[in-house]
Design an enzyme around this catalytic site. Structure first.
Site, mmCIF file in Angstrom:
data_model
loop_
_atom_site.group_PDB
_atom_site.id
_atom_site.type_symbol
_atom_site.label_atom_id
_atom_site.label_comp_id
_atom_site.label_asym_id
_atom_site.label_seq_id
_atom_site.Cartn_x
_atom_site.Cartn_y
_atom_site.Cartn_z
ATOM 1 N N CYS A 56 0.846 -1.185 0.000
ATOM 2 C CA CYS A 56 0.000 0.000 0.000
ATOM 3 C C CYS A 56 0.886 1.240 0.000
ATOM 4 O O CYS A 56 1.759 1.386 0.859
ATOM 5 C CB CYS A 56 -0.901 -0.011 1.226
ATOM 6 S SG CYS A 56 -1.922 1.481 1.366
ATOM 7 N N CYS A 128 -8.688 -5.000 -9.708
ATOM 8 C CA CYS A 128 -8.251 -3.977 -10.653
ATOM 9 C C CYS A 128 -7.790 -2.781 -9.829
ATOM 10 O O CYS A 128 -8.601 -2.049 -9.257
ATOM 11 C CB CYS A 128 -9.441 -3.631 -11.549
ATOM 12 S SG CYS A 128 -9.071 -2.440 -12.843
HETATM 13 FE FE FE Z 1 -2.808 1.234 3.485
#
Ligand code: FE
Length: 143
Positions: A56, A128
């Site tokens: 992330c 996606c």
């Molecule tokens: Fe995160």
């Protein structure tokens, strides 16, 4: 695949997010924007055999393994499964006149992309994901 680690919340104020991410990543992760198809760094990335973890870009938690990335032809990085079922949250998204399933980071709440049911075996899922929501970490394939 390692056992799911506990996912602790990672929270910042809005202005702190903008300072941390910059405007482009902020628009995707914090404002649900979508990058243009084929514009992202990872749309066609990792065809070289590089293995690692897509983390992330908001909080650094490992989200997807390069081993589950595939060519969807959509213009966005596509994966058939997250690293484990703790790291992403899926929620209904009725924006833009469509009903889709949004995918968000469980740790920081950042918007990642959407999941569709036209992916390959064995899951049939197509995650996606915006390249701007990801950071490829080639050094750590087991995180
Ligand atoms: Fe995160």
């Amino acid at each position: 695949m390692s056992d799911p680690e506990p996912v602790d919340a990672f929270e910042l104020a809005d202005d702190e997010w903008l300072a941390r991410l910059g405007p482009d990543r902020y628009a995707v992760l914090r404002q649900q924007a979508t990058e243009g198809p084929y514009t992202g760094a990872y749309a066609d990335y990792a065809d070289t055999g590089d293995t690692g973890v897509y983390r992330c870009a908001g909080c650094g938690v490992g989200l997807f393994s390069s081993e589950t990335k595939y060519h969807s032809g959509s213009g966005w990085p596509s994966f058939w499964i997250p690293m484990n079922d703790k790291v992403v949250e899926e929620r209904s998204d009725a924006s833009h006149g469509m009903v889709r399933t949004e995918v968000a980071c469980s740790r920081c709440g950042g918007h990642l992309g959407h999941v569709f049911n036209d992916g390959p075996a064995p899951t049939g899922s197509r995650y996606c994901i915006n390249s701007l929501a990801l950071e490829f970490d080639r050094s750590d394939s087991e995180a």
